[in-house]
Design a protein around this motif. Sequence first.
Motif, PDB file in Angstrom:
ATOM      1  N   ALA A 242      23.958 -17.070 -51.756  1.00  0.00           N
ATOM      2  CA  ALA A 242      24.558 -17.943 -50.742  1.00  0.00           C
ATOM      3  C   ALA A 242      23.780 -19.251 -50.676  1.00  0.00           C
ATOM      4  O   ALA A 242      22.561 -19.285 -50.862  1.00  0.00           O
TER       5      ALA A 242
ATOM      6  N   LEU B 244      32.072 -17.801 -39.961  1.00  0.00           N
ATOM      7  CA  LEU B 244      30.642 -17.647 -40.211  1.00  0.00           C
ATOM      8  C   LEU B 244      29.772 -18.324 -39.166  1.00  0.00           C
ATOM      9  O   LEU B 244      28.683 -17.839 -38.833  1.00  0.00           O
TER      10      LEU B 244
ATOM     11  N   HIS C  63      28.916 -23.665 -45.952  1.00  0.00           N
ATOM     12  CA  HIS C  63      28.446 -22.547 -46.771  1.00  0.00           C
ATOM     13  C   HIS C  63      29.164 -22.561 -48.102  1.00  0.00           C
ATOM     14  O   HIS C  63      30.351 -22.873 -48.185  1.00  0.00           O
ATOM     15  N   GLU C  64      28.442 -22.208 -49.163  1.00  0.00           N
ATOM     16  CA  GLU C  64      29.028 -22.048 -50.488  1.00  0.00           C
ATOM     17  C   GLU C  64      28.514 -20.754 -51.097  1.00  0.00           C
ATOM     18  O   GLU C  64      27.366 -20.353 -50.839  1.00  0.00           O
ATOM     19  N   THR C  65      29.348 -20.121 -51.906  1.00  0.00           N
ATOM     20  CA  THR C  65      28.916 -18.940 -52.647  1.00  0.00           C
ATOM     21  C   THR C  65      28.191 -19.400 -53.901  1.00  0.00           C
ATOM     22  O   THR C  65      28.711 -20.204 -54.671  1.00  0.00           O
TER      23      THR C  65
ATOM     24  N   ILE D  85      33.274 -15.107 -43.820  1.00  0.00           N
ATOM     25  CA  ILE D  85      33.217 -16.535 -44.126  1.00  0.00           C
ATOM     26  C   ILE D  85      34.069 -17.408 -43.197  1.00  0.00           C
ATOM     27  O   ILE D  85      33.590 -18.445 -42.718  1.00  0.00           O
TER      28      ILE D  85
ATOM     29  N   VAL E  10      27.375 -13.762 -48.778  1.00  0.00           N
ATOM     30  CA  VAL E  10      28.022 -13.488 -47.491  1.00  0.00           C
ATOM     31  C   VAL E  10      29.297 -12.681 -47.727  1.00  0.00           C
ATOM     32  O   VAL E  10      30.062 -12.969 -48.649  1.00  0.00           O
TER      33      VAL E  10
ATOM     34  N   ALA F 222      32.936 -11.586 -47.701  1.00  0.00           N
ATOM     35  CA  ALA F 222      34.123 -12.445 -47.707  1.00  0.00           C
ATOM     36  C   ALA F 222      34.813 -12.472 -46.344  1.00  0.00           C
ATOM     37  O   ALA F 222      35.314 -13.513 -45.906  1.00  0.00           O
TER      38      ALA F 222
END
Length: 319
Positions: free
Chosen positions: A310, A266, A302-304, A263, A258, A260
């Motif tokens: 993602a 989001l 959400h996490e990277t 985020i 995603v 930056a």
Amino acid sequence: TGEIAWSDEMFRIYGLSPESFRPSYESVATLSHPDDREKSRAQTRAAIESGEPMSFEQRVIRPDGTERVVLAQGKVLKETGGSTRLIGTVQDITERKKQETFREQFIANAAHELRTPMTTLVGFVEMLAKKRGVMPEEQMAVVMDAMSRSGDRLAVLINNLLDLTKLQQGELEFELVPVQVGEVLRAAKEAIPPPDGKHLEVSVEGDPVALADRHRLDQVLTNLITNAYRYGGERIRIEAADKNGSVVLSVTDNGTGVEAALIPNLFDPFTRGAESSEVGGSGLGLAIVKMLVDASGGEIWHETESPHGARFTVRLKRG
């Protein structure tokens, strides 16, 4: 005299205490946002001089630096002996102002999103009305296909807008019952198989049972998987497990991840990246997902993914 008497709620709104702050005409004026300070003074002076009621909005800065929006209303009382008393209320309307701003932006974004496929559809209808008799079959097929795609996009947008409105108003019905999460995940994989070049893997640890509405949970997964197909890499993985008294499920892809800048917002309606115009989507999917999860008593985040990609994780109550 310039002296002011405050209720306990006034102190709370301003983030102050009777022990540390003594309200007076001058001290209260300093609590206003610098850009609103003169307006509030002028409104107060005008009310005292004219005897007319006053009502105005202003921003106030609390000692901790947070900003609130208040509605100040009051009226002047002329007392025996010629003295003047100003009595009134202050109401914290910060959340109302946020909702008004959100609603205005939402309407503007919705109009913009609906206008694009509608303009395309109207344009092709006008072309058919003028040239249908002389249009080659190949060109006719292209036009009809484009009209069909625009119609489909309009239908998706309108249905999503209706779902979002019902969720915001609490009108969408939920039946929270124990649901076998593994069954829902496998059914979702069969219902929306991966497109060419994509691979979808399902991994269920044990037999997790969540407290959820099966139809709404399927809607959540469908949105997350579809997003992974659109924006993710070639490998998508769905996982579910019973962890620490909750059921946790996630959808992970190995794409570019995603942007930056997106985020922080989001899960807000119409948050869309640079690729959205190319791959489609309404910009409402994640907002609907979050509201569905919230209404189920769960949470989503959400996490990277490392090294790139993602991961969207949903935590639900155990059923």
